[in-house]
Scaffold this active site. Structure first.
Site, PDB file in Angstrom:
ATOM      1  N   ASP A 236     -14.180  -5.936  -5.011  1.00  0.00           N
ATOM      2  CA  ASP A 236     -14.274  -5.951  -3.547  1.00  0.00           C
ATOM      3  C   ASP A 236     -15.667  -6.434  -3.176  1.00  0.00           C
ATOM      4  O   ASP A 236     -16.660  -5.760  -3.470  1.00  0.00           O
ATOM      5  CB  ASP A 236     -14.065  -4.541  -2.974  1.00  0.00           C
ATOM      6  CG  ASP A 236     -12.631  -4.053  -3.167  1.00  0.00           C
ATOM      7  OD1 ASP A 236     -11.765  -4.891  -3.501  1.00  0.00           O
ATOM      8  OD2 ASP A 236     -12.382  -2.844  -2.983  1.00  0.00           O
TER       9      ASP A 236
ATOM     10  N   ASP B  47       0.865  -1.178   0.000  1.00  0.00           N
ATOM     11  CA  ASP B  47       0.000   0.000   0.000  1.00  0.00           C
ATOM     12  C   ASP B  47       0.902   1.228   0.000  1.00  0.00           C
ATOM     13  O   ASP B  47       1.741   1.377   0.893  1.00  0.00           O
ATOM     14  CB  ASP B  47      -0.899   0.021   1.237  1.00  0.00           C
ATOM     15  CG  ASP B  47      -1.920  -1.116   1.180  1.00  0.00           C
ATOM     16  OD1 ASP B  47      -2.069  -1.726   0.108  1.00  0.00           O
ATOM     17  OD2 ASP B  47      -2.559  -1.387   2.213  1.00  0.00           O
TER      18      ASP B  47
END
Lengths: 285, 212
Positions: A130, A11
């Site tokens: 997602d 990330d």
């Protein structure tokens, strides 16, 4: 035959790796290039950068990170986060990314996936899905209201049906914005649709499992894996070595993506591969 | 120094950086005069076979590449750069290639793959291993069974199998690397295959004439 693929995910925010990592031997543990090199040494098969920089004006930063990484790490590199148009993709590929991962932009306009795949080739278009299991039934009106808000043109063929939402935890709905916004879209139908429109891979993240360390959602993963012919990357929930094995065996995933177990050094990629190999899964040494 | 041909068909940054990483100087060009003067030519490539041939033709590079190979100077083809060496490709419609190697570029048997117990997906994408068939200077220092990164839906079928330097199994055994005289080409991407891949680039960069 192909080996399964282990992908560490970094990330990246404003050009820095986030999450409290503390790698021994790295000059700068927040430098994505340094971390990428470390994962390379550990035997990673691919790398994924998820850019969580909030501002679109700061896109130059991630592009710079990609450039520097591609100069020093020679394996497939996927970049996701904030990709809105064909130009965003072109610039990332030119900087040295091999694939881009599209999420919200695909939901807003599914045709974007078709255009991107036509323009750059299916092999570099990953669609990130997602998904979250429904906790309570939804009515048709509720589903349509969410869809109207999120999808250009509505796309009724990928929406949940009332029937889907009634079973116990059976159906998974697609969410956007890091799992915050429901869309009314049924994850299995959506993944199939993305394949039809030209996605080369699906990065499937279980938002229920993300961060829990109780393992991948193998039921959902296998459901999608069996329906599609493109590779499925399982993500969200891995906490033990056995979870990786389950993701491949029970979830029938082609690749497994993980962030925190590698970041926090709970185990190395090498350990995951040794474990899988012992249990008869084909891995690249 | 190696000369990498830029004909608008792939991201060349990794190839260039890969060579540079192992100390090989690179000249990147789409100019036929520069390419014609090259000692070592590299033809990478992704995308559709017919588009690649069209771009090579538009840039007047077809004869340059053929002359280079016929003159005995080293050539390295990567992915489509391997496939373009063949007589023709079945991708979309039958398209003529450079015809340096007699044979055809064909698609993996989709229906057969779908019927298999563990269904095989197309494209063949990911890490797969080499079954080395013969000695070639490009595989110096690389063990049999080493994994490389592949992304392709079509594979090459040479008429004369003696050109095959390595095969790879994906449902079927296919030629994943050719090597004869001054011609070297691989279906996989050495520039995406970590240190083992870079070894191949280094081996090509340091080829001397007595090796070929």
């Amino acid at each position: 035959m192909l080996a399964v693929i282990i992908i560490p995910c970094l990330d990246v925010k404003d050009g820095r790796v986030v999450k409290g990592i503390n790698f021994v031997g790295l000059k700068d543990a927040g430098d994505p290039v340094e971390v990428a090199k470390l994962y390379d040494e550990q035997g990673a098969d691919e790398l994924t950068f998820l850019d969580i920089t909030a501002s679109h004006e700061k896109r130059d930063i991630i592009i710079d990170v990609v450039k520097h990484t591609a100069e020093q790490v020679f394996m497939p590199l996927t970049v996701g986060g904030g990709i809105r148009n064909l130009d965003d993709i072109r610039i990332l590929l030119k900087a040295g990314a091999d694939k881009v991962s599209i999420n919200t932009a695909a939901i807003y306009d599914p045709d974007f996936v078709r255009e991107a795949s036509f323009k750059f080739g299916a092999q570099c278009i990953v669609v990130a899905v997602d998904a979250r299991r429904l906790t309570s039934p939804l009515t048709k009106d509720e589903i349509y209201a969410m869809a109207q808000e999120n999808i250009k043109g509505g796309y009724p063929d990928v929406l949940l049906e009332e029937e889907d939402t009634k079973g116990k935890g059976a159906a998974c709905e697609v969410f956007t914005h890091g799992g915050r916004n429901p869309t009314g879209i049924y994850a299995v139908k959506w993944a199939k649709k993305m394949e039809e429109l030209g996605a080369g891979e699906i990065l499937l993240t279980s938002m229920d499992r993300d961060g829990t360390k109780i393992g991948f959602d193998c039921e959902l993963t296998s459901k999608i894996s069996d329906k599609l012919t493109i590779p499925i990357i399982a993500s969200g929930g891995v906490g033990t070595l056995e979870h990786f094995y389950d993701g491949f065996k029970k979830g029938r995933a082609d690749a497994a993506l993980a962030a925190s177990v590698f970041h926090y050094k709970e185990f190395t990629i090498r350990q995951v591969k040794d474990y899988l190999k012992e249990r008869g899964v084909r891995v690249r040494p | 120094m190696v000369t990498v041909i830029d004909y608008g068909m792939s991201n060349l940054r990794s190839v260039v950086k890969g060579f540079e990483n192992v100390g090989v100087k690179v000249c990147l060009t789409s100019d036929k005069r520069v390419a014609a003067a090259a000692d070592k030519l590299v033809l990478p490539g992704q995308g559709a076979f017919s588009d690649c041939m069209k771009n090579l033709r538009d840039l007047d590079l077809v004869d340059v590449i053929k002359n280079h190979i016929h003159s005995g100077k080293p050539y390295l083809g990567i992915c489509i750069g391997l496939q373009l060496l063949f007589t023709e490709s079945e991708e979309f419609e039958l398209t003529k290639g450079l015809d340096i190697i007699k044979g055809r570029v064909v698609k993996f048997p989709e229906e057969e793959f779908a019927r298999m117990e563990t269904k095989l997906k197309i494209p063949h994408m990911g890490w797969n291993s080499l079954d080395i068939k013969k000695d070639t200077p490009l595989l110096k220092g690389i063990a049999d069974g080493t994994y490389f990164y592949f992304v392709h839906s079509f594979y090459v079928k040479p008429e004369d199998e003696s050109v095959t330097a390595a095969t790879t199994n994906y449902g079927i055994d296919f030629t994943s690397m050719v090597s004869f005289d001054n011609v070297f080409a691989c279906q996989f991407h050495p520039e995406k295959s970590r240190s083992e891949g870079l070894k191949i680039l280094k081996n090509f960069g340091s080829l001397t004439l007595h090796q070929i």
